[in-house]
Write a protein that holds these residues in place. Structure first.
Motif, PDB file in Angstrom:
ATOM      1  N   UNK A  27     -31.886 -27.698 -25.730  1.00 50.87           N
ATOM      2  CA  UNK A  27     -31.990 -27.858 -24.279  1.00 50.87           C
ATOM      3  C   UNK A  27     -31.267 -29.064 -23.860  1.00 50.87           C
ATOM      4  N   UNK A  28     -30.864 -30.005 -24.397  1.00 51.09           N
ATOM      5  CA  UNK A  28     -30.221 -31.262 -24.136  1.00 51.09           C
ATOM      6  C   UNK A  28     -28.687 -30.809 -24.059  1.00 51.09           C
TER       7      UNK A  28
ATOM      8  N   UNK B 215     -36.357 -25.350 -19.279  1.00 50.64           N
ATOM      9  CA  UNK B 215     -37.459 -25.795 -19.842  1.00 50.64           C
ATOM     10  C   UNK B 215     -38.693 -24.587 -19.942  1.00 50.64           C
TER      11      UNK B 215
ATOM     12  N   UNK C 237     -35.632 -29.596 -28.267  1.00 49.80           N
ATOM     13  CA  UNK C 237     -35.257 -30.686 -27.251  1.00 49.80           C
ATOM     14  C   UNK C 237     -33.680 -30.574 -27.452  1.00 49.80           C
TER      15      UNK C 237
ATOM     16  N   UNK D 223     -35.889 -28.557 -38.989  1.00 48.15           N
ATOM     17  CA  UNK D 223     -37.005 -28.961 -37.960  1.00 48.15           C
ATOM     18  C   UNK D 223     -38.044 -29.730 -38.310  1.00 48.15           C
ATOM     19  N   UNK D 224     -38.352 -29.272 -39.769  1.00 52.77           N
ATOM     20  CA  UNK D 224     -39.437 -30.249 -40.599  1.00 52.77           C
ATOM     21  C   UNK D 224     -38.959 -31.113 -41.643  1.00 52.77           C
TER      22      UNK D 224
ATOM     23  N   UNK E 227     -36.797 -21.087 -21.641  1.00 50.63           N
ATOM     24  CA  UNK E 227     -36.877 -20.979 -23.019  1.00 50.63           C
ATOM     25  C   UNK E 227     -38.026 -21.902 -23.735  1.00 50.63           C
ATOM     26  N   UNK E 228     -39.300 -21.096 -23.731  1.00 49.35           N
ATOM     27  CA  UNK E 228     -40.335 -21.977 -24.124  1.00 49.35           C
ATOM     28  C   UNK E 228     -40.205 -22.729 -25.633  1.00 49.35           C
ATOM     29  N   UNK E 229     -39.544 -21.925 -26.439  1.00 50.54           N
ATOM     30  CA  UNK E 229     -39.553 -22.423 -27.995  1.00 50.54           C
ATOM     31  C   UNK E 229     -38.163 -23.327 -28.128  1.00 50.54           C
TER      32      UNK E 229
END
Lengths: 236, 236
Positions: free
Chosen positions: A75-76, A64, A72, A172-173, A67-69
């Motif tokens: 990351x998962x 987390x 989710x 993403x959008x 890799x601040x950008x």
């Protein structure tokens, strides 16, 4: 053996247990407890339960922050690559944990000491014991030494899927049409070569080649990610 | 609204955020971010990822300490009962979190505010934000207030299975034959009554009745657990 183990933990990882019994428990299988019923021993399973959750948090926290950008979904997936039984047995072997496990004679004979599933368990029970004895910060320190460098060594790269990465980055959008088109296919049957382009909003964003359509699509997705500058979000 | 939320968190749970932006992020859905593209907002998903692992550890740690004799299998099942999306949405509603979520207009209209799946996410993202802003101890304190009392209120009892419990308790040192025998069956078809005895090593350890064989077996297993004094390891 106990002395050797203590020295190893202290020298390699700076860990010195306050309560040696916790360390014993972490490395003791039920078969050994059953063979020594009068010694009031405990086996590792409860510590394994706890260590599982401790390790999951330490990894989650680390990626987390690192890799601040990273969204989710990725990351998962990265966490799943780092928190799984295949990785655990590799970590346990890296630490030579198999040497220190206490097994019953039957299990020893059956070769349990080098069984992946046992090594996984022991990795988790060790983490659980360190957490109970030393706290979360010491587990984090251990992972900084042993686990996190593996990210840079590419241990977890195989778990990344460029097509999914691209889809997530692009959508993403909201939904966007991502189209993989076969450009070319030639070569003999046993050495067929495919060339694919990925088209997003009518724009060609990358091409890739491979010995299967799937491999060529992955390569095209990787090229598109590179073009979009998204590779930076991945590992590094 | 922000003021009301801050006051609620302070009064109910003693939580006061240092970085209000983290709390905002935890309660902001992507749809809201998309409607306010110039405000540089973040949505909750990354915090949800982190909160998931934080909550899992806090629960694991708590039940590990609270039930010092509970074997791994039952710890794992109890954790699964407490760490699941059904429970999360109940917790979120208990805290009235739905009032404070920031949604886009479309999602609001579609009724997202009361959707279980969103409430689950928000519960986890809230935990993630508290962890980042205040540390693990504050999450533990929150769980002491909100989550752990639910154990005593029976929220998670339905997840326990007496037959499995009995099997695990009996077979801890290896396989043992556990036999459920139908003793009696009578009554009209629409109100049939079954009576079952559980026999372990040729000894009858408990009988149970119910409107199905399955229910009677569960009752017999529960009676055997009580006779063996194993009920103490369960909840309480």
């Amino acid at each position: 053996m106990q002395k050797e183990f203590d020295d190893m933990l202290a020298q390699q990882y700076g860990i010195k247990f306050n309560d040696e019994k916790l360390l014993d428990e972490a490395f003791t299988q039920a078969s050994y407890v059953n063979e020594h019923p009068d010694q009031g021993l405990k086996f590792y399973e409860r510590l394994e339960f706890l260590g599982d959750a401790v390790y999951q948090l330490v990894v989650s926290d680390y990626i987390f922050e690192r890799y601040p950008e990273m969204p989710q979904g990725r990351l998962t997936r990265l966490r799943a690559a780092m928190v799984n039984r295949h990785s655990f047995s590799r970590f346990a072997r890296e630490c030579n944990f198999e040497k220190y496990i206490r097994l019953g004679k039957g299990e020893e004979k059956a070769g349990a000491r080098n069984r992946d599933s046992l090594l996984c368990d022991i990795f988790e029970s060790f983490i659980g014991a360190v957490y109970l004895d030393q706290g979360l910060a010491t587990v984090q320190h251990f992972c900084q030494l042993v686990i996190f460098p593996k990210l840079d060594e590419g241990w977890f790269d195989e778990f990344f899927d460029h097509k999914t990465e691209l889809q997530e980055a692009i959508q993403i959008n909201g939904p966007v049409a991502i189209d993989y088109q076969l450009l070319d296919e030639d070569g003999p049957d046993n050495d067929r070569q495919f060339k694919v382009v990925v088209v997003i909003n009518q724009e060609s964003l990358g091409t890739g080649e491979g010995h299967s359509k799937k491999a060529a699509e992955q390569a095209a997705a990787k090229a598109a990610l590179d073009k979009l500058g998204i590779q930076d979000q991945k590992l590094q």
